[in-house]
Design a protein around this motif. Structure first.
Motif, mmCIF file in Angstrom:
data_model
loop_
_atom_site.group_PDB
_atom_site.id
_atom_site.type_symbol
_atom_site.label_atom_id
_atom_site.label_comp_id
_atom_site.label_asym_id
_atom_site.label_seq_id
_atom_site.Cartn_x
_atom_site.Cartn_y
_atom_site.Cartn_z
ATOM 1 N N ILE A 3 3.287 5.245 12.898
ATOM 2 C CA ILE A 3 3.096 3.946 12.249
ATOM 3 C C ILE A 3 3.815 3.920 10.900
ATOM 4 N N LEU A 4 3.762 5.040 10.174
ATOM 5 C CA LEU A 4 4.483 5.121 8.898
ATOM 6 C C LEU A 4 5.985 4.954 9.123
ATOM 7 N N ILE A 5 6.499 5.586 10.194
ATOM 8 C CA ILE A 5 7.928 5.442 10.514
ATOM 9 C C ILE A 5 8.244 4.007 10.896
ATOM 10 N N ALA A 6 7.319 3.356 11.594
ATOM 11 C CA ALA A 6 7.528 1.954 11.964
ATOM 12 C C ALA A 6 7.619 1.078 10.716
ATOM 13 N N GLY A 7 6.771 1.352 9.744
ATOM 14 C CA GLY A 7 6.839 0.600 8.490
ATOM 15 C C GLY A 7 8.140 0.852 7.751
ATOM 16 N N PHE A 8 8.602 2.106 7.775
ATOM 17 C CA PHE A 8 9.858 2.470 7.099
ATOM 18 C C PHE A 8 11.037 1.735 7.732
ATOM 19 N N THR A 9 11.123 1.774 9.066
ATOM 20 C CA THR A 9 12.249 1.138 9.746
ATOM 21 C C THR A 9 12.190 -0.388 9.650
ATOM 22 N N THR A 54 -0.012 -6.910 2.972
ATOM 23 C CA THR A 54 -0.900 -6.111 3.818
ATOM 24 C C THR A 54 -2.355 -6.516 3.621
ATOM 25 N N ALA A 55 -2.694 -6.932 2.406
ATOM 26 C CA ALA A 55 -4.068 -7.357 2.118
ATOM 27 C C ALA A 55 -4.382 -8.742 2.669
ATOM 28 N N GLY A 56 -3.373 -9.451 3.193
ATOM 29 C CA GLY A 56 -3.622 -10.737 3.819
ATOM 30 C C GLY A 56 -3.215 -11.948 3.017
ATOM 31 N N MET A 57 -2.360 -11.763 2.023
ATOM 32 C CA MET A 57 -1.933 -12.883 1.183
ATOM 33 C C MET A 57 -0.823 -13.710 1.824
ATOM 34 N N GLY A 58 -0.284 -13.247 2.930
ATOM 35 C CA GLY A 58 0.810 -13.969 3.565
ATOM 36 C C GLY A 58 0.414 -15.354 4.042
ATOM 37 N N SER A 59 -0.840 -15.530 4.429
ATOM 38 C CA SER A 59 -1.301 -16.836 4.900
ATOM 39 C C SER A 59 -1.246 -17.876 3.795
ATOM 40 N N LEU A 202 6.141 -8.648 6.891
ATOM 41 C CA LEU A 202 5.579 -7.293 6.873
ATOM 42 C C LEU A 202 4.050 -7.324 6.889
ATOM 43 N N GLY A 203 3.475 -8.315 6.187
ATOM 44 C CA GLY A 203 2.017 -8.430 6.202
ATOM 45 C C GLY A 203 1.489 -8.718 7.593
ATOM 46 N N GLY A 204 2.200 -9.572 8.337
ATOM 47 C CA GLY A 204 1.773 -9.875 9.699
ATOM 48 C C GLY A 204 1.897 -8.678 10.623
ATOM 49 N N ILE A 205 3.002 -7.926 10.487
ATOM 50 C CA ILE A 205 3.166 -6.731 11.322
ATOM 51 C C ILE A 205 2.103 -5.695 10.983
ATOM 52 N N ALA A 206 1.830 -5.526 9.696
ATOM 53 C CA ALA A 206 0.813 -4.546 9.293
ATOM 54 C C ALA A 206 -0.552 -4.922 9.846
ATOM 55 N N ALA A 207 -0.868 -6.219 9.837
ATOM 56 C CA ALA A 207 -2.173 -6.664 10.328
ATOM 57 C C ALA A 207 -2.350 -6.360 11.816
ATOM 58 N N TYR A 209 -1.789 -3.718 13.318
ATOM 59 C CA TYR A 209 -2.250 -2.346 13.522
ATOM 60 C C TYR A 209 -3.732 -2.175 13.214
ATOM 61 N N GLY A 210 -4.378 -3.233 12.766
ATOM 62 C CA GLY A 210 -5.794 -3.158 12.485
ATOM 63 C C GLY A 210 -6.082 -2.687 11.076
ATOM 64 N N ALA A 211 -7.329 -2.868 10.662
ATOM 65 C CA ALA A 211 -7.714 -2.557 9.288
ATOM 66 C C ALA A 211 -7.562 -1.079 8.962
ATOM 67 N N GLY A 212 -7.699 -0.218 9.950
ATOM 68 C CA GLY A 212 -7.661 1.207 9.675
ATOM 69 C C GLY A 212 -6.255 1.778 9.541
ATOM 70 N N LEU A 213 -5.266 1.148 10.156
ATOM 71 C CA LEU A 213 -3.919 1.719 10.188
ATOM 72 C C LEU A 213 -2.861 0.867 9.484
ATOM 73 N N LYS A 214 -3.237 -0.330 9.073
ATOM 74 C CA LYS A 214 -2.221 -1.202 8.477
ATOM 75 C C LYS A 214 -1.651 -0.637 7.173
#
Length: 270
Positions: A3-9, A54-59, A202-207, A209-214
């Motif tokens: 998941i970290l690599i996914a965020g990097f790429t 990631t905290a949900g401010m994108g909305s 990025l915020g949407g993609i992170a969301a 993965y769920g609260a535990g992995l975003k």
């Protein structure tokens, strides 16, 4: 780790592009002007924006398109100003190069004229007769040394002028710290794309993965920003030796000017 690599790429696909911010960092790096401060702002801004997304401010950003439109117009205006500033530097460089060309040409003509006078003097000395051979040899030696000295000093002068002019131009490319920081803040926060990319995309993609992995995804995206900006600033600084020649700066400013005006027009018309 995956998941970290996914965020990097994911961040790499967004940030590794020729844009106003990256062009500004390249020019600052080449000029070696306040690079650590500029990189700190860029990296810090990405970390804050990725964290907010990631905290949900994108909305909130998506819910206020009018704000993004206003930022788009302001950002286009700032880029337009910077583009015209680049072309102003191009004009000033052309005038400087023209003046130096005239100066070098005048020195070359003066040098050629001095050598011609020495040759005529030598011919006159040989035409005086055999009883003046010794004196002619002395005059010949002195004149030759004089001409050689003149050529050497002129060549050294021109070479020194070229070197000093390059260093002078590189110093002239450095603006004040305040102007550099204001420009960097403008390129960073007056670009609507940074909010759409960092907060919404990025915020949407992170969301997803769920609260535990975003936050692992966000950490990978932040790490990409750190690696990219540090590498960009470092490599640009290494290129400074290539830009001791004002012609290189001329080409760079032409490219930056065209790029800034093109991006500004794209923002204003979309």
């Amino acid at each position: 780790m995956s998941i970290l690599i996914a965020g990097f790429t994911s961040q790499a696909g967004i940030i590794v592009a020729v844009g106003a911010q990256n062009a500004f960092i390249i020019r600052q790096g080449i000029a070696r002007a306040y690079v650590p401060q500029i990189l700190t702002i860029c990296i810090g801004a990405d970390i804050v924006l990725i964290s907010l997304g990631t905290a949900g401010m994108g909305s909130m950003v998506s819910a206020h398109p009018g704000v993004l439109k206003a930022l788009t117009l302001v950002g286009a205006f700032v880029l337009l100003i910077y583009g015209f500033s680049a072309f102003k530097r191009v004009f000033e460089t052309c005038m400087r190069l023209k003046s130096r060309f005239r100066l070098r040409r005048a020195r070359a003509l003066a040098l050629a004229g001095g050598a011609g006078v020495d040759g005529r003097d030598l011919d006159d000395s040989h035409s005086r007769g055999d009883d003046a051979d010794a004196d002619s040899d002395v005059v010949n030696s002195m004149a030759t040394q004089s001409a050689s000295s003149l050529r050497g000093s002129a060549s050294a002068s021109i070479a020194g002028e070229v070197e000093s002019s390059g260093n002078e131009f590189q110093q002239g490319a450095q603006t004040t710290l305040k102007k550099s920081l204001v420009a960097c803040l403008g390129f960073t926060f007056l670009n609507p794309g940074v909010y759409l990319d960092s907060l919404v995309l990025l915020g949407g993609i992170a969301a997803s993965y769920g609260a535990g992995l975003k936050w692992s995804f966000a950490a990978g995206a932040m790490l990409c920003s750190v690696v990219w900006f540090v590498a960009l600033g470092f490599l640009s600084s290494k290129m400074s030796k290539l830009f001791k020649n004002e012609y290189a700066w001329l080409v760079l400013d032409i490219i930056i000017g065209i790029m800034m005006i093109f991006i500004a027009a794209h923002l204003a018309l979309r």
